[in-house]
Design an enzyme around this catalytic site. Structure first.
Site, mmCIF file in Angstrom:
data_model
loop_
_atom_site.group_PDB
_atom_site.id
_atom_site.type_symbol
_atom_site.label_atom_id
_atom_site.label_comp_id
_atom_site.label_asym_id
_atom_site.label_seq_id
_atom_site.Cartn_x
_atom_site.Cartn_y
_atom_site.Cartn_z
ATOM 1 C CG ASP A 208 102.787 35.625 30.183
ATOM 2 O OD1 ASP A 208 102.088 35.998 31.144
ATOM 3 O OD2 ASP A 208 102.327 35.454 29.036
ATOM 4 C CG ASP A 210 98.828 37.731 34.784
ATOM 5 O OD1 ASP A 210 99.109 38.046 33.606
ATOM 6 O OD2 ASP A 210 97.889 38.244 35.415
#
Length: 268
Positions: A208, A210
């Site tokens: 991912d 952040d």
């Protein structure tokens, strides 16, 4: 039990399936039991011990993982080189989900973890300027490139306490320092490995970006698990290649990390 394995893998429970003819080995340590019994088997002709970092049922959140017991247990069965795959977030848009990074630097932002074996018996100060094994990093990068990954040649992993994810402001501050990855488990694993004179290499999979890096709702646990699951096959293949490529005799500074230091106890 020393001599049962020479290479250790600390990772998610989905990774130990690559072991052939695996056996469970229960190990007691001065720091309590590890996350789960070790699973020991053979990979590419090498004896490998695996411990699921969070436990097989993912019962240990990052701040409650028995890090000291895990590293001690691995060394006690003969492990001297450790590969530590983990899911991380990215602090830069250039490292999107699915990027593989073999970091070369570490920043500790944890707050409440036991991070040394040397609490009593006199001061033991280890050298930690370069927290990862240079040989393990080089072999991991080469193997990743051979398998079609395009890993950056460096990266700085900042480790936060968790279990929550960062606020946008925290994420932006970390990125402003020039740090590129964020995770919750890389510390104190790396420093404990150095305190036991082990070779330790983090292999980080970006799951991912952040919270403060891009617009959106922020990081979710479901997203992290989904991206990691999508890449688990490739990650297992990489681990098998690196295990086969690790040298049988260590020729780096890691085995000498404790040379000349007044150790208060004998290592396993």
């Amino acid at each position: 039990m020393a001599g049962l394995a020479s290479i250790g893998v600390i990772g998610g429970s989905g990774l130990y399936e690559f072991l052939d003819t695996a056996d469970e080995v229960k190990v007691d340590t001065p720091y309590g039991p590890p996350s789960d019994p070790l699973v020991i088997g053979e990979v590419a002709g090498r004896r490998v011990a695996f411990v699921p970092r969070h436990g097989r049922d993912h019962r240990f959140p990052p701040h409650r993982i028995p890090y000291r017991a895990n590293l001690w247990a691995l060394r006690s069965v003969g492990v001297r080189q450790i590969l530590a795959p983990s899911a991380v977030g990215s602090l830069t848009p250039s490292y999107g989900p699915g990027t593989l990074v073999v970091p070369d630097q570490l920043v500790d932002r944890t707050t409440g973890r036991s991070q040394t074996y040397y609490n009593e018996g006199g001061a033991v100060h280890i050298q930690f300027a370069d927290p990862y094994c240079p040989v393990g990093r080089a072999r991991s990068l080469a193997a990743a490139q051979d398998l079609g990954w395009a890993p950056p040649t460096s990266g700085t992993l900042v480790v936060i306490e968790g279990p929550r994810f960062s606020t946008r402001a925290e994420s932006q501050w970390y990125a402003a320092q020039g740090w590129t990855l964020i995770g919750m488990t890389g510390h104190p694993e790396a420093v404990l490995a150095r305190e036991l004179a082990l070779c330790y290499t983090t292999i980080a999979l970006v799951t991912d970006t952040d919270a403060g890096v891009e617009e959106g709702e922020g990081v979710t646990q479901a997203e992290v698990f989904r991206v990691f699951a999508e890449n688990i096959g490739r990650l297992r293949e990489l681990l098998m290649r690196v295990i086969a490529d690790l040298p049988k005799e260590r020729d780096c500074l890691c085995p000498h990390a404790l040379d000349g230091l007044p150790l208060p106890f004998k290592l396993p």
